[in-house]
Design an enzyme around this catalytic site. Structure first.
Site, PDB file in Angstrom:
ATOM      1  N   MET A 236       0.868  -1.189   0.000  1.00  0.00           N
ATOM      2  CA  MET A 236       0.000   0.000   0.000  1.00  0.00           C
ATOM      3  C   MET A 236       0.898   1.230   0.000  1.00  0.00           C
ATOM      4  SD  MET A 236      -3.120   0.293  -0.322  1.00  0.00           S
ATOM      5  CE  MET A 236      -3.956  -1.080  -1.095  1.00  0.00           C
ATOM      6  N   HIS A 237       1.405   1.548  -1.202  1.00  0.00           N
ATOM      7  CA  HIS A 237       2.435   2.582  -1.295  1.00  0.00           C
ATOM      8  C   HIS A 237       1.954   3.955  -0.801  1.00  0.00           C
ATOM      9  CE1 HIS A 237       4.709  -0.187  -3.831  1.00  0.00           C
ATOM     10  NE2 HIS A 237       3.635  -0.339  -4.588  1.00  0.00           N
TER      11      HIS A 237
END
Ligand code: BDR
Ligand code: CA
Length: 310
Positions: A236-237
């Protein structure tokens, strides 16, 4: 609400950008959302930002930004985010048009009207570079430019380069040389914060529309990364950059000198981090190294559960 950081989220939604918008709506005061060409073209990233605004029912201006990089040809990531950017999630056509078609002017104006804003770019850095060209003093007025991009250990588009930096390396180079207080939340950090099918189920269990949408985005993010090194989950950048501002205790960073490679035959778009200690060049950036992943995931899930408009 007092005490929450005030941010401009500059994004290219984008599956994880959409989760970042939800995260920012819960944990920050969103001054504006600006769109940029990146994961998909500007028509789609802007429409998706508007869709997320409608979904969350938040009163935040959305400004359409740059439709192409400064120098390079447009480079997209449809294979990661789907043809229109939000995976296979179908959200209604946005109620309203963007508040303006000039994200750069919006960034300049907002940072002139108020010192101490955080710019949080989670797409290619085109808008930010153009805003800094228009008004270099932005670098002294903002509290930070906390960006998702680059990394200390390697890339995802090439062995050297991460997508957001690779897609507009010239813009990234200008931003890193601007003198602004930068925090780089790169792949070495974001790969520590991963969501899996259990997280998707948790989102579905919230029993509201935002949870359902988030669940689909998480499932899609897992499916496109199934061939990677850690199947069954996806990084989940972009929410990590939001959390680096709203909950800095969750993301440990250290000062380093970072340069962006714009010419390398094999390394264009690399963020080269000087790790020589006492021999290093003066730091121009904080580099994020370590996440409290459990806490970061709790905060993302809480943001989804308590999203505005549910
Ligand atoms: C970054 O690239 C994009 O595809 C994601 O939205 C994220 O901002 C990760 O490399
Ligand atoms: Ca992004």
């Amino acid at each position: 609400m007092a005490g929450r950081p005030r941010i401009i989220l500059d994004c290219d939604p984008g599956v994880d950008d959409a989760i970042a918008i939800i995260t920012a709506a819960r944990w920050t005061d969103l001054v504006a959302i600006t769109s940029v060409s990146g994961n998909v073209g500007i028509e789609h990233t802007t429409a998706n930002a508007l869709r997320m605004r409608d979904l969350l029912d938040i009163d935040v201006p959305v400004h359409r930004g740059a439709e192409r990089p400064l120098v390079a040809e447009p480079f997209h990531a449809r294979h990661v985010h789907g043809m229109t950017g939000l995976a296979d999630v179908e959200l209604p056509v946005p109620d309203l048009e963007p508040d303006s078609h000039d994200a750069v002017a919006a960034i300049v104006d907002a940072t002139r009207a108020e010192e101490g804003l955080h710019l949080v770019p989670v797409g290619p850095l085109t808008n930010i570079a153009l805003a800094l060209r228009a008004d270099p003093a932005i670098s002294r007025r903002v509290a930070s430019i906390t960006l998702m991009g680059g990394g200390a250990t390697g890339g995802n588009v090439t062995a050297a380069a991460e997508f957001n930096i690779y897609a507009d390396a010239e813009a990234a180079d200008e931003v890193f040389r601007s003198g602004a207080p930068i925090t780089m939340v790169g792949l070495n950090l974001t790969h520590q914060v991963r969501m899996d099918a259990g997280h998707a189920d948790t989102c579905r269990g919230f029993g509201h529309r935002v949870g359902d949408v988030a669940a689909k985005l998480v499932d899609y993010n897992i499916s496109v990364h199934r061939g990677g090194g850690r199947p069954g989950s996806g990084a989940m950048h972009d929410p990590c950059a939001v959390l680096a501002v709203s909950h800095p205790e969750v993301i440990r960073s250290e000062p380093r000198h970072v340069v962006v490679e714009v010419d390398g035959a094999h390394t264009r778009g690399q963020t080269l981090v000087d790790e020589r200690g006492r021999m290093s060049v003066e730091p121009n950036c904080r580099v994020a190294y370590e996440a409290d992943a459990g806490r970061a995931l709790e905060l993302i899930l809480q943001a989804i559960r308590e999203a505005p408009g549910v």
